[in-house]
Design a protein around this motif. Structure first.
Motif, mmCIF file in Angstrom:
data_model
loop_
_atom_site.group_PDB
_atom_site.id
_atom_site.type_symbol
_atom_site.label_atom_id
_atom_site.label_comp_id
_atom_site.label_asym_id
_atom_site.label_seq_id
_atom_site.Cartn_x
_atom_site.Cartn_y
_atom_site.Cartn_z
ATOM 1 N N PRO A 13 0.822 -1.213 0.000
ATOM 2 C CA PRO A 13 0.000 0.000 0.000
ATOM 3 C C PRO A 13 0.859 1.268 0.000
ATOM 4 O O PRO A 13 2.085 1.198 0.150
ATOM 5 N N ILE A 14 0.196 2.414 -0.108
ATOM 6 C CA ILE A 14 0.886 3.694 0.028
ATOM 7 C C ILE A 14 1.405 3.808 1.458
ATOM 8 O O ILE A 14 0.738 3.381 2.410
ATOM 9 N N THR A 15 2.610 4.338 1.612
ATOM 10 C CA THR A 15 3.224 4.512 2.930
ATOM 11 C C THR A 15 3.367 6.001 3.240
ATOM 12 O O THR A 15 3.158 6.858 2.367
ATOM 13 N N LEU A 16 3.775 6.296 4.466
ATOM 14 C CA LEU A 16 4.034 7.691 4.825
ATOM 15 C C LEU A 16 5.213 8.252 4.027
ATOM 16 O O LEU A 16 5.263 9.445 3.761
ATOM 17 N N ALA A 49 -7.706 -0.841 -7.946
ATOM 18 C CA ALA A 49 -8.784 0.100 -7.593
ATOM 19 C C ALA A 49 -8.753 0.442 -6.107
ATOM 20 O O ALA A 49 -8.993 1.591 -5.721
ATOM 21 N N GLN A 50 -8.421 -0.520 -5.259
ATOM 22 C CA GLN A 50 -8.331 -0.266 -3.817
ATOM 23 C C GLN A 50 -7.153 0.639 -3.507
ATOM 24 O O GLN A 50 -7.238 1.530 -2.668
ATOM 25 N N THR A 146 0.460 1.286 11.915
ATOM 26 C CA THR A 146 0.086 2.703 11.991
ATOM 27 C C THR A 146 1.272 3.676 11.959
ATOM 28 O O THR A 146 1.106 4.780 11.447
ATOM 29 N N PRO A 147 2.469 3.319 12.430
ATOM 30 C CA PRO A 147 3.576 4.283 12.309
ATOM 31 C C PRO A 147 4.103 4.445 10.883
ATOM 32 O O PRO A 147 4.911 5.345 10.629
ATOM 33 N N TYR A 148 3.662 3.598 9.972
ATOM 34 C CA TYR A 148 4.275 3.552 8.644
ATOM 35 C C TYR A 148 3.358 3.953 7.498
ATOM 36 O O TYR A 148 3.834 4.149 6.379
ATOM 37 N N GLY A 155 -6.432 1.800 8.828
ATOM 38 C CA GLY A 155 -7.791 1.366 9.092
ATOM 39 C C GLY A 155 -8.206 0.232 8.181
ATOM 40 O O GLY A 155 -8.823 -0.741 8.624
ATOM 41 N N PHE A 156 -7.848 0.334 6.906
ATOM 42 C CA PHE A 156 -8.193 -0.709 5.941
ATOM 43 C C PHE A 156 -7.482 -2.017 6.278
ATOM 44 O O PHE A 156 -8.104 -3.079 6.300
#
Length: 160
Positions: A13-16, A49-50, A146-148, A155-156
Motif C-alpha cells: 500500500p501507500i506509505t508515509l 482500484a483499492q 500505523t507508524p508507517y 484502518g483498511f
C-alpha cells in the motif's frame, strides 16, 4: 505552459514515505499525477482500484493541494501515460543507493524514449526505512502498521 509531473509506483500500500514525496512534490508543479502502475515482478496484496482509493483518501486526509490527480496505468509504457497527460517529469523517491542503481537505467530510457526527465527526491529520514513490502509483511504477521502508513491504510489493513 503547465508544469505537469507524475509520481508512479505500485503503492501496495501507500506509505508515509510515499505521501511525504507527494506532499513535497505537489507545490512544485501545476498538476501532479500519482499513478498506480502494475509491477509484474511483484505479487500484489491490494487490487489496483483499492490502492487508488486509499491514495485518494491519504492525499485528502493529508491536506495535499487540489492539484493532485490519482490514476492507474496498466497498458503500455509509463512514458506513454506521461505523453497522454502532457507530463515532462517523473518524480521518484530514493531511499538508498540500491534505489539509485535500480532507477537510473529507467530514468535514462524514459528520457530517450519520450524526453521525460526523472527527478529523484530523498526521503524524510523518519520514513527512509519504510517500504510497502515491509508494511505488507508486518500486517500479514498481525503487527501494528500505523507508524508507517496513512490513517486510511491502517484502518483498511486492520479491518482486513
Amino acid at each position: 505552459m503547465r508544469r505537469i509531473a507524475v509520481v508512479p509506483g505500485s503503492f501496495d500500500p501507500i506509505t508515509l514515505g510515499h505521501l511525504d514525496v507527494i506532499e513535497r512534490a505537489a507545490p512544485l508543479y501545476d498538476e501532479l499525477h500519482v499513478v498506480v502502475v502494475h509491477n509484474p515482478d511483484k505479487e500484489a496484496l491490494l487490487p489496483i482500484a483499492q490502492r487508488v482509493s486509499l491514495i485518494e483518501s491519504a492525499v485528502k486526509d493529508g491536506g495535499v493541494g487540489g492539484n493532485v490527480v490519482v490514476a492507474s496505468w496498466s497498458v503500455g509504457l509509463l512514458v506513454d501515460y506521461c505523453t497522454d497527460v502532457g507530463a515532462s517529469v517523473l518524480i521518484k523517491g530514493i531511499r538508498s543507493q540500491v534505489d539509485v542503481a535500480y532507477e537510473t537505467p529507467m530514468a535514462i530510457v524514459n528520457r530517450d524514449l519520450a524526453g521525460v526527465e526523472t527527478v529523484f527526491m530523498l526521503p524524510n529520514p523518519a520514513h527512509a526505512h519504510v517500504s510497502s513490502s515491509l508494511v505488507r509483511q508486518v500486517a500479514a504477521l498481525g503487527g501494528d502498521v500505523t507508524p508507517y502508513v496513512p490513517q486510511a491504510v491502517a484502518g483498511f489493513l486492520n479491518a482486513s
